[in-house]
Design a protein around this motif. Structure first.
Motif, mmCIF file in Angstrom:
data_model
loop_
_atom_site.group_PDB
_atom_site.id
_atom_site.type_symbol
_atom_site.label_atom_id
_atom_site.label_comp_id
_atom_site.label_asym_id
_atom_site.label_seq_id
_atom_site.Cartn_x
_atom_site.Cartn_y
_atom_site.Cartn_z
ATOM 1 N N ARG A 93 0.808 -1.224 0.000
ATOM 2 C CA ARG A 93 0.000 0.000 0.000
ATOM 3 C C ARG A 93 0.844 1.278 0.000
ATOM 4 N NH1 ARG A 93 -4.984 0.198 0.807
ATOM 5 N NH2 ARG A 93 -4.895 2.017 2.173
ATOM 6 N N ARG A 94 2.179 1.146 0.067
ATOM 7 C CA ARG A 94 3.008 2.334 -0.063
ATOM 8 C C ARG A 94 3.145 2.748 -1.519
ATOM 9 N NH1 ARG A 94 8.305 0.105 2.804
ATOM 10 N NH2 ARG A 94 7.747 -1.518 1.309
ATOM 11 N N ARG A 95 3.064 1.776 -2.413
ATOM 12 C CA ARG A 95 3.298 2.035 -3.835
ATOM 13 C C ARG A 95 2.069 2.586 -4.557
ATOM 14 N NH1 ARG A 95 6.526 -3.007 -3.780
ATOM 15 N NH2 ARG A 95 8.674 -2.424 -4.324
ATOM 16 N N ARG A 96 2.315 3.472 -5.520
ATOM 17 C CA ARG A 96 1.261 3.942 -6.407
ATOM 18 C C ARG A 96 1.584 3.463 -7.815
ATOM 19 N NH1 ARG A 96 -0.183 8.031 -2.633
ATOM 20 N NH2 ARG A 96 0.224 6.773 -0.789
ATOM 21 N N ARG A 97 0.665 2.731 -8.408
ATOM 22 C CA ARG A 97 0.816 2.334 -9.807
ATOM 23 C C ARG A 97 0.208 3.434 -10.670
ATOM 24 N NH1 ARG A 97 4.178 -2.088 -10.624
ATOM 25 N NH2 ARG A 97 4.148 -3.288 -8.688
ATOM 26 N N ILE A 98 0.950 3.855 -11.691
ATOM 27 C CA ILE A 98 0.476 4.925 -12.559
ATOM 28 C C ILE A 98 -0.149 4.342 -13.824
ATOM 29 C CG2 ILE A 98 1.089 7.094 -13.656
ATOM 30 C CD1 ILE A 98 1.640 6.930 -10.626
ATOM 31 N N VAL A 99 -1.327 4.834 -14.164
ATOM 32 C CA VAL A 99 -1.987 4.387 -15.394
ATOM 33 C C VAL A 99 -2.411 5.601 -16.215
ATOM 34 C CG1 VAL A 99 -2.847 2.247 -14.381
ATOM 35 C CG2 VAL A 99 -4.237 4.314 -14.229
ATOM 36 N N ALA A 100 -2.497 5.399 -17.515
ATOM 37 C CA ALA A 100 -3.016 6.449 -18.395
ATOM 38 C C ALA A 100 -4.532 6.306 -18.456
ATOM 39 C CB ALA A 100 -2.402 6.335 -19.781
ATOM 40 N N THR A 101 -5.251 7.407 -18.396
ATOM 41 C CA THR A 101 -6.700 7.357 -18.552
ATOM 42 C C THR A 101 -7.042 7.169 -20.027
ATOM 43 O OG1 THR A 101 -6.881 9.730 -18.898
ATOM 44 C CG2 THR A 101 -6.969 8.951 -16.622
ATOM 45 N N GLU A 102 -8.329 6.914 -20.293
ATOM 46 C CA GLU A 102 -8.759 6.751 -21.675
ATOM 47 C C GLU A 102 -8.458 8.033 -22.457
ATOM 48 O OE1 GLU A 102 -12.893 5.149 -23.615
ATOM 49 O OE2 GLU A 102 -12.407 4.580 -21.558
ATOM 50 N N ARG A 103 -8.735 9.150 -21.816
ATOM 51 C CA ARG A 103 -8.466 10.435 -22.453
ATOM 52 C C ARG A 103 -6.961 10.622 -22.672
ATOM 53 N NH1 ARG A 103 -9.227 16.210 -19.739
ATOM 54 N NH2 ARG A 103 -8.228 17.409 -21.400
ATOM 55 N N GLY A 104 -6.170 10.165 -21.693
ATOM 56 C CA GLY A 104 -4.724 10.246 -21.821
ATOM 57 C C GLY A 104 -4.223 9.462 -23.019
ATOM 58 N N LEU A 105 -4.796 8.271 -23.220
ATOM 59 C CA LEU A 105 -4.393 7.450 -24.359
ATOM 60 C C LEU A 105 -4.765 8.114 -25.677
ATOM 61 C CD1 LEU A 105 -5.337 3.850 -23.120
ATOM 62 C CD2 LEU A 105 -3.055 4.860 -23.340
ATOM 63 N N GLY A 106 -5.951 8.734 -25.694
ATOM 64 C CA GLY A 106 -6.378 9.425 -26.906
ATOM 65 C C GLY A 106 -5.433 10.561 -27.249
ATOM 66 N N GLU A 107 -5.129 11.382 -26.261
ATOM 67 C CA GLU A 107 -4.197 12.500 -26.462
ATOM 68 C C GLU A 107 -2.841 11.992 -26.943
ATOM 69 O OE1 GLU A 107 -4.430 15.933 -25.983
ATOM 70 O OE2 GLU A 107 -6.604 15.632 -25.910
ATOM 71 N N LEU A 108 -2.410 10.905 -26.311
ATOM 72 C CA LEU A 108 -1.108 10.324 -26.632
ATOM 73 C C LEU A 108 -1.033 9.918 -28.098
ATOM 74 C CD1 LEU A 108 1.528 9.685 -25.220
ATOM 75 C CD2 LEU A 108 0.625 7.440 -24.615
ATOM 76 N N ALA A 109 -2.109 9.293 -28.572
ATOM 77 C CA ALA A 109 -2.128 8.849 -29.963
ATOM 78 C C ALA A 109 -2.023 10.032 -30.914
ATOM 79 C CB ALA A 109 -3.413 8.061 -30.233
#
Lengths: 145, 145
Positions: A93-109
């Motif tokens: 529970r100390r760790r934070r996993r980072i994920v891209a949101t759906e919007r983040g993926l769209g912007e990325l593309a």
DNA sequence: TATTGTTATACTCTATAACTATA
DNA sequence: TATAGTTATAGAGTATAACAATA
């Protein structure tokens, strides 16, 4: 040989040329992402998040050479923009996993395509074969291959 | 194609990989020049001064992507260390031509060799042919070829 | 009036240290 | 006690603007 002229190579060292190239790339791709928090830097983070699949902040920082204290506010702003999210790791529970949101993926593309265009323009001195070679060699040298 | 999944390439973009490489090179070569003012940055300036043959400060800054205000105190420190010198251009007394001193050339030769060693260590993933290819391609892309 | 370089100031980026929470 | 992440503070690096000298 005690009075020999010191030999200094005529060509620039690789480190200097790499830095020049990296700077030109950053300057040239920046206009392609006016709404990205922290510009090119934010894009690199988001891109790495997508590629690395749920990295922790420590892993992300190590990979990109970004200090963990810097990554904190960088991710704060990506999260505020709705492009990425932190998820507490259930196994630690100390760790934070980072994920891209759906919007983040769209912007990325969208940005990936623009970045690619800008990069090709910057490689004007190289022909197609040379460009492919450079991409492959840099990726391999950087550990991405 | 309205609902197609956005296509994001699996490989990192070239700009990101270049920045990673450039950072690793700077970190790794820095210990080779403990007495150089401003470390790797100072070395790059001195190296460019030698290569460009009496550049003005404006030309130097443009070539290295360094702001003229930054270059001023950078050269101040190189001059104070006896590695470089400013010479007023007789044809235009506003201009200062930058030259490396004899001592500066000596230091440069020593550091060139050390930098080369460090660079080779950093290219561990590449074989000899690939290293030569990378050097040639980066120099060509950066305009040094 | 425009340009080269310098100086002074402010801003951005990055690192150091101290803190919270989990392990 | 050690680690992941956050916050606060200080430091380095960089850019903006005003200035002096020369063209």
């Amino acid at each position: 040989m005690t009075t020999a002229t010191p030999t200094i190579p005529d060509h620039a060292d690789l480190g200097s040329a790499l830095q020049t190239l990296a700077r030109e790339f950053a300057e040239r791709t920046a206009p392609a992402m006016p709404d990205m928090p922290h510009g090119v830097r934010g894009y690199h983070v988001l891109s790495a998040v997508h590629r690395c699949a749920h990295p922790t902040q420590a892993a992300l920082g190590l990979h990109l050479g970004i200090d963990r204290t810097v990554l904190t506010y960088l991710l704060d702003d990506l999260e505020a923009a709705g492009l990425a999210a932190r998820q507490v790791d259930p196994t630690d529970r100390r760790r934070r996993r980072i994920v891209a949101t759906e919007r983040g993926l769209g912007e990325l593309a969208v940005m990936c395509a623009r970045v690619r265009e800008a990069e090709e323009a910057l490689l004007g001195r190289l022909d197609d074969d040379e460009r492919a070679q450079l991409r492959a060699l840099v990726a391999k040298a950087a550990g991405g291959g």
